[in-house]
Structure formats: structure tokens, C-alpha cells
Design a protein around this motif. Structure first.
Motif, PDB file in Angstrom:
ATOM      1  N   UNK A  34     -55.084 -58.455 -32.379  1.00 43.46           N
ATOM      2  CA  UNK A  34     -53.952 -58.781 -31.700  1.00 43.46           C
ATOM      3  C   UNK A  34     -52.859 -59.256 -32.633  1.00 43.46           C
ATOM      4  N   UNK A  35     -51.692 -58.984 -32.551  1.00 40.56           N
ATOM      5  CA  UNK A  35     -50.553 -59.319 -33.371  1.00 40.56           C
ATOM      6  C   UNK A  35     -49.330 -59.708 -32.627  1.00 40.56           C
ATOM      7  N   UNK A  36     -48.455 -60.334 -33.034  1.00 41.53           N
ATOM      8  CA  UNK A  36     -47.244 -60.789 -32.186  1.00 41.53           C
ATOM      9  C   UNK A  36     -46.098 -60.652 -33.298  1.00 41.53           C
ATOM     10  N   UNK A  37     -45.062 -60.149 -32.674  1.00 43.57           N
ATOM     11  CA  UNK A  37     -43.895 -60.218 -33.741  1.00 43.57           C
ATOM     12  C   UNK A  37     -43.073 -61.536 -33.687  1.00 43.57           C
ATOM     13  N   UNK A  38     -42.543 -61.723 -34.791  1.00 44.54           N
ATOM     14  CA  UNK A  38     -41.756 -63.050 -34.928  1.00 44.54           C
ATOM     15  C   UNK A  38     -40.405 -62.795 -35.479  1.00 44.54           C
ATOM     16  N   UNK A  39     -39.475 -63.240 -34.712  1.00 46.34           N
ATOM     17  CA  UNK A  39     -38.186 -63.081 -34.660  1.00 46.34           C
ATOM     18  C   UNK A  39     -37.042 -63.771 -35.577  1.00 46.34           C
ATOM     19  N   UNK A  40     -36.407 -63.471 -36.145  1.00 44.55           N
ATOM     20  CA  UNK A  40     -35.068 -64.422 -36.687  1.00 44.55           C
ATOM     21  C   UNK A  40     -33.769 -64.686 -35.633  1.00 44.55           C
ATOM     22  N   UNK A  41     -34.030 -65.827 -35.087  1.00 41.94           N
ATOM     23  CA  UNK A  41     -33.236 -66.000 -33.856  1.00 41.94           C
ATOM     24  C   UNK A  41     -31.569 -65.571 -34.302  1.00 41.94           C
ATOM     25  N   UNK A  42     -31.244 -65.768 -35.534  1.00 42.54           N
ATOM     26  CA  UNK A  42     -29.839 -65.664 -35.916  1.00 42.54           C
ATOM     27  C   UNK A  42     -29.543 -64.344 -35.657  1.00 42.54           C
ATOM     28  N   UNK A  43     -30.567 -63.393 -36.033  1.00 42.49           N
ATOM     29  CA  UNK A  43     -29.905 -61.833 -35.941  1.00 42.49           C
ATOM     30  C   UNK A  43     -30.747 -61.250 -34.790  1.00 42.49           C
ATOM     31  N   UNK A  44     -31.908 -61.741 -34.188  1.00 39.86           N
ATOM     32  CA  UNK A  44     -32.477 -61.179 -33.248  1.00 39.86           C
ATOM     33  C   UNK A  44     -33.494 -60.002 -33.711  1.00 39.86           C
ATOM     34  N   UNK A  45     -33.563 -60.007 -34.982  1.00 40.58           N
ATOM     35  CA  UNK A  45     -34.210 -59.065 -35.697  1.00 40.58           C
ATOM     36  C   UNK A  45     -35.687 -59.495 -35.896  1.00 40.58           C
ATOM     37  N   UNK A  46     -36.566 -58.547 -36.028  1.00 40.67           N
ATOM     38  CA  UNK A  46     -38.010 -58.760 -36.364  1.00 40.67           C
ATOM     39  C   UNK A  46     -38.321 -59.035 -37.658  1.00 40.67           C
ATOM     40  N   UNK A  47     -39.002 -60.326 -38.138  1.00 42.95           N
ATOM     41  CA  UNK A  47     -39.011 -60.604 -39.642  1.00 42.95           C
ATOM     42  C   UNK A  47     -40.458 -60.337 -39.983  1.00 42.95           C
ATOM     43  N   UNK A  48     -41.500 -60.514 -39.044  1.00 45.56           N
ATOM     44  CA  UNK A  48     -42.746 -60.291 -39.465  1.00 45.56           C
ATOM     45  C   UNK A  48     -43.688 -60.288 -38.408  1.00 45.56           C
ATOM     46  N   UNK A  49     -45.005 -59.759 -38.598  1.00 42.67           N
ATOM     47  CA  UNK A  49     -45.841 -60.054 -37.490  1.00 42.67           C
ATOM     48  C   UNK A  49     -46.885 -61.135 -37.766  1.00 42.67           C
ATOM     49  N   UNK A  50     -47.511 -61.591 -37.002  1.00 46.34           N
ATOM     50  CA  UNK A  50     -48.427 -62.579 -36.919  1.00 46.34           C
ATOM     51  C   UNK A  50     -49.824 -62.452 -36.184  1.00 46.34           C
ATOM     52  N   UNK A  51     -51.044 -62.365 -36.767  1.00 45.82           N
ATOM     53  CA  UNK A  51     -52.109 -62.337 -36.088  1.00 45.82           C
ATOM     54  C   UNK A  51     -52.147 -63.380 -34.992  1.00 45.82           C
ATOM     55  N   UNK A  52     -52.467 -62.748 -33.626  1.00 45.03           N
ATOM     56  CA  UNK A  52     -52.573 -63.925 -32.590  1.00 45.03           C
ATOM     57  C   UNK A  52     -53.978 -64.200 -32.193  1.00 45.03           C
ATOM     58  N   UNK A  53     -54.422 -65.352 -32.414  1.00 47.36           N
ATOM     59  CA  UNK A  53     -55.819 -65.805 -32.296  1.00 47.36           C
ATOM     60  C   UNK A  53     -56.168 -65.841 -30.887  1.00 47.36           C
ATOM     61  N   UNK A  54     -57.626 -65.489 -30.743  1.00 41.02           N
ATOM     62  CA  UNK A  54     -58.143 -65.326 -29.330  1.00 41.02           C
ATOM     63  C   UNK A  54     -59.126 -66.638 -29.316  1.00 41.02           C
ATOM     64  N   UNK A  55     -59.801 -66.775 -28.219  1.00 36.32           N
ATOM     65  CA  UNK A  55     -60.902 -67.982 -28.078  1.00 36.32           C
ATOM     66  C   UNK A  55     -62.067 -67.835 -28.921  1.00 36.32           C
ATOM     67  N   UNK A  56     -62.407 -66.374 -29.399  1.00 36.98           N
ATOM     68  CA  UNK A  56     -63.350 -66.248 -30.318  1.00 36.98           C
ATOM     69  C   UNK A  56     -63.085 -66.750 -31.730  1.00 36.98           C
TER      70      UNK A  56
END
Ligand code: NAD
Length: 505
Positions: A34-56
């Protein structure tokens, strides 16, 4: 999977397209990819993706932290050597300062000036705890002559550290530095909106020599991963910074395993401007007190009470300067105020301002969304002053977490103190006066963890930061924080010449 020590600084840029979890000294993908997009709030643009942890993944991080604490060497490493590692973290942060600032600005939309100040403080926090831990210890206690008693400080164990989005790197530093100085292992759960600099800080910790498993960084949804850490029986302590409702939920859940808990929660902090104040200084300080970090600060002085004799002069100057605030390009050195963190927070600010209008308050300036040129797709709100308020209004009682301040008058000192304390919160407060006796008298009566006199700055490394009432409990940034990551063990010995036989048998 990459050993983080092999791949930081020179080899790896701080700004990347994808950030992994940091578990047991390794950069890893989430167990389900799983990954989640991370945004720049100043522009609304995606700046990167980050792995999203599970319970495992959380289980792996808890196990790594547990093993590092139970079987590893960090907690028995002499404090002087631990201190050297903390100083090295500060040194690496300083050497990558520009890149850290850039990433923080991109991920939060805050002004570059604000980000710089916060990252300087994050660096100094590691330096402070490097010094503080060396002098931190137990005591010899007073007992009858044949006995000897001393108490020792032992690290508490594995700490889950949950941080908010408003100061991503600084809050993470506030958490990691005292905990690892004390010898604990940590699992940091950054806010989902702003996980990037926390992950980088975790990498820097390893590069500086923190052993595997001592610092784990686990971005993921708060309601799932944060909650899982809070309830897990292998976690000894929860240090949470965030909103008061979630703090209450965490306290309730942590009780099932009697975890040690520190809560740094919301605020609705007042500024009191007395008739003898230096009005210009009070205006400038109060402008910073509310609009710093776009008002998204737990210690924002979001209620200003002004003595009736100077109200008109103060308000005129305050509004003039509010309207001079430069809002826009976060990377412009002249920018005073950056973006709001996301659409949902912008909607919250708008709703609060509308509630004030509906309840009969008056918008003295601002009160609208902005679209700075070139940043039309970001989240922006004008610095806003609301007058004609009453104490019952939501904008006076509730934390807005945006660039919105309410202003009203008081007649005398007694009323000023009563108004300041008329809140469920108790984090910070500022007193503006040139009368030292008044400053001390009022400071003594304010129900808040932090009182500032003639300054808007609430904290430096070494000063206790935390709240009274529903702003939480426990203090960060100070010597006593080390105690909050320690257990105290009392060691009692008997040195009498005859054996003890208390029952006389
Ligand atoms: P928040 O409470 O929504 O989230 C804070 C963190 O908790 C995030 O990492 C989030 O993912 C996590 N979380 C959410 N639900 C959870 C759950 N059920 N169990 C465990 N973790 C959970 O706060 P926010 O919106 O990120 O931050 C703003 C708030 O933080 C404001 O109220 C502000 O006053 C407060 N704050 C306080 C201080 C302080 O020192 N007192 C400092 C900064 C911010």
C-alpha cells in the motif's frame, strides 16, 4: 529492503518520489504494497508517495523496538556515548538543513521562514538532550542510618510516539530526542498528511549511529495504526501530540494496559494587552502569536483581550498590519504566511468564520478564502480578525487551527484574568505590560502551562512545554521530559551490624 545506514545522505537525496517505512534499520515497503499520495498544500500537487503501514508492519516495528530494548545495547550504552550520537544527528541535520527545509515546506505549504526556525529548533533539541542526559540520574535518599537508599532512572521501554501535521519535523524531534537520550526504543507514527521529514529524520538517526530497532518510523492511518500501537501490550508508553478528542480516546485506550501516557493537546490561548503595554510591541507580537504557521499552532494566541482604554488604537494598528501580511509562495523569503494544510482544514476554518457571522460577530478584516497567483489549486485563507464576540461563541471557545483571531475588550485586571481562564484549554498565554508587578501577579493567576511576558515566543529547547486542563499533561522539550521516558527504581540496602529480624522470631 535496504539497510538504511548504507543508503542515506550522500547516496540518497532527501527529496524523492517514494518514501518507505523504516523498521529495524531497514527501509521497507508496506506488507501489502500500500502507498499513499502526499501533497503540497500550496499547489494541491502530489509531491511523493509514501508506504502506508499495515498492522503486520506495526507488529514488525513493535518486535524490532522490543528486541532493541530487551536484548540490544542502546539502553546500556554510557550516556556520554549516547550523547555523542545525538550530537551527530544534530550535525547531519545541520549539514542537510537546506534540503530538510525544502521538503518540510513542500509537504506543509508553510513559509520557508517558519520552516527554517522550526528545523533550527529541531536540531537544537537533539543538542539539548545530548547535554541533558549526561547529567540526568537518580538520587540518594534520606533513610535511617543503618540503611542506604538510592534511586535510579531506567528507560521506560518501547514508546509509541504519535505526531500531528502542523510541525512534522520539529514535533518528531521533540519526541525522538528525549526518548532515545533516555535509552528507550521508539515507533514514530507521523501524521498521514506529513510523513516525509519524519522518515528522513529516522534515516539520519541511523546514519548517526542509533542501532537498528531503536528508531522506527511507521506512517499509516491514525485510526488504525496509531490505535493499534496505543492498545498493544508490548508498548510501554504513548506520547501523543494532537487534538484533544483523540487525546481523550488514547488515554482511555491506553488504560487497559496501564501505559504511561503524555498528551500534548489543543489550545485556545489568550493574549492580554494591558493599558501600560508597549502597544506597537504588543501588536507585532500578537500578529506573530496568531499568524505564525498559518495559525495552525497549538499555542496560537487566538483570543486577544485588550484594555478598553487602548482598544481602538490597538485594533487599528493590528488590522493595518494584518492587511500587510504577505500570503503566498511559501518559498518566497518575504512570505509571512503559507497555505492551510488541506481542503478539510480549510473547510473547518470557513465553517468557524461562518458560525461567528451567524452568531452576530463582525469580521474586521479577512474572512475569505484566497487564491494567490500561481497557487490557485492550493488551500489558502486570509488572515482574519473577528470582533464583537461574546465568550459563548464557538470561535471564542473552540480551537479553529487557522489564521483567525477573536478580539475583545476588558475593563480591569480581574476581568482580564477571568476571560483568559474562561476556556477548557490551558496551553499558553501572553501578557503585554510594562508593569513588572502586574506581569508577575497576572502570570501567577493564569491557568496555563506556558505564560509569556512581552514575547510571543513560547519555547526554546530546555523550557517545559505542555498544558493545564484539557490541553493535556506531561511536558516536552525540557529536562523533566527525560523523567517521562524513565521509570524510577528505588534501591534499599541495609548495613547494620546485626542482622534484621523484624518479627523477633
Ligand atoms: P489529530 O489528533 O487529528 O492527529 C494527530 C495524530 O494522531 C496523527 O498522527 C493521527 O494520524 C493520529 N491519530 C488519529 N486518530 C488516532 C487514533 N484513534 N489513535 C491513535 N492515533 C490517532 O491532530 P492533527 O489534526 O494532526 O493536529 C492538530 C492538533 O494537534 C491540534 O489540536 C493542535 O492543537 C494539536 N497540537 C498540540 C501541540 C501541543 O504541544 N500541545 C502541538 C502541536 C499540535
Amino acid at each position: 529492503m535496504t539497510k538504511v545506514q548504507e543508503k542515506t545522505t550522500e547516496q540518497q537525496p532527501i527529496k524523492r518520489d517514494y518514501y518507505q517505512l523504516l523498521i529495524n534499520g531497514e527501509l521497507v515497503d508496506s506488507s501489502d504494497g500500500g502507498r499513499r499520495k502526499v501533497y503540497n498544500p500550496a499547489t494541491g500537487e502530489v509531491i511523493a508517495e509514501v508506504a502506508e503501514a499495515t498492522k503486520e508492519d506495526a507488529d514488525k516495528a513493535i518486535q524490532a523496538a522490543r528486541d532493541a530494548f530487551d536484548k540490544g545495547k542502546w539502553k546500556i550504552t554510557p550516556t556520554g556515548r549516547r550523547a555523542r550520537v545525538l550530537n551527530k544527528i544534530a550535525e547531519i541535520m545541520s549539514s542537510r538543513f537546506k534540503e530538510l527545509v525544502e521538503l518540510e515546506v513542500l509537504n506543509t505549504g508553510k513559509s520557508v521562514a517558519a520552516a527554517k526556525g522550526q528545523i533550527v529548533q529541531a536540531i537544537e533539541d537533539f543538542e539539548f538532550y545530548a547535554g541533558a542526559i549526561v547529567g540526568h540520574g537518580g538520587s540518594v535518599n534520606n533513610v535511617p542510618g543503618q540503611f542506604h537508599n538510592y534511586s535510579e532512572k531506567e528507560p521506560i521501554g518501547v514508546a509509541a510516539q504519535i505526531v500531528p501535521w502542523n510541525y512534522p519535523l520539529m514535533m518528531t524531534a521533540w519526541k525522538i530526542a528525549p526518548a532515545i537520550a533516555a535509552g528507550c526504543s521508539v515507533i514514530v507514527k507521523p501524521a498521514s498528511l506529513t510523513p516525509l521529514t519524519a522518515i528522513v529524520l529516522g534515516e539520519i538517526c541511523h546514519e548517526a549511529g542509533v542501532p537498528e530497532g531503536v528508531v522506527n518510523i511507521l506512517p499509516g492511518p491514525g485510526s488504525e495504526i496509531g490505535n493499534y500501537l496505543v492498545e498493544h501490550e508490548q508498548v510501554n508508553k504513548v506520547a501523543f501530540t494532537g487534538s484533544t478528542p483523540i487525546g481523550k480516546d488514547i488515554m482511555a485506550k491506553a488504560s487497559s494496559t496501564l501505559k504511561r501516557v503524555t498528551l500534548e493537546l489543543g489550545g485556545k490561548s489568550p493574549a492580554l494587552v494591558f493599558p501600560d503595554a508597549d502597544i506597537d510591541a504588543a501588536v507585532d507580537g500578537s500578529i506573530y502569536g496568531i499568524y505564525n504557521n498559518t495559525g495552525q499552532s497549538c499555542d496560537a494566541r487566538s483570543r486577544i483581550y485588550i484594555h478598553e482604554d487602548i482598544y481602538d488604537e490597538f485594533i487599528e494598528k493590528f488590522i493595518t498590519k494584518t492587511e500587510k501580511m504577505q500570503v503566498g509562495d511559501p518559498f518566497d523569503k518575504g512570505t509571512h504566511m503559507g497555505a492551510i494544510i488541506d481542503q478539510s482544514q480549510l473547510d473547518t476554518v470557513k465553517e468557524y468564520v461562518q458560525s461567528a457571522i451567524d452568531e452576530g460577530a463582525e469580521i474586521l478584516t479577512g474572512g475569505k478564502e484566497l487564491k494567490p497567483e500561481g497557487f490557485e489549486n492550493g488551500f489558502w485563507y486570509a488572515p482574519t480578525v473577528i470582533g464583537n464576540v461574546t465568550q459563548e461563541m464557538r470561535v471564542v471557545q473552540e480551537e479553529i487551527f487557522g489564521p483567525v483571531v477573536v478580539v475583545s475588550k476588558f475593563k480591569d485586571e480581574k476581568e482580564a484574568i477571568a476571560l483568559a481562564n474562561d476556556t477548557e484549554f490551558g496551553l499558553a498565554s501572553t501578557i503585554w505590560t510594562t508593569d513588572g508587578a502586574r506581569a508577575k501577579r497576572v502570570a501567577n493567576q493564569i491557568q496555563a502551562g506556558i505564560v509569556m511576558i512581552n514575547t510571543p515566543f513560547s519555547a526554546f529547547p530546555g523550557t517545559p512545554f505542555g498544558g493545564y486542563k484539557q490541553s493535556g499533561f506531561g511536558r516536552e522539550l525540557s529536562i523533566e521530559t527525560l523523567d517521562l521516558y524513565s521509570e524510577t527504581k528505588s534501591i534499599m540496602s541495609y548495613f547494620g551490624s546485626r542482622p534484621l529480624n523484624p518479627f523477633g522470631l
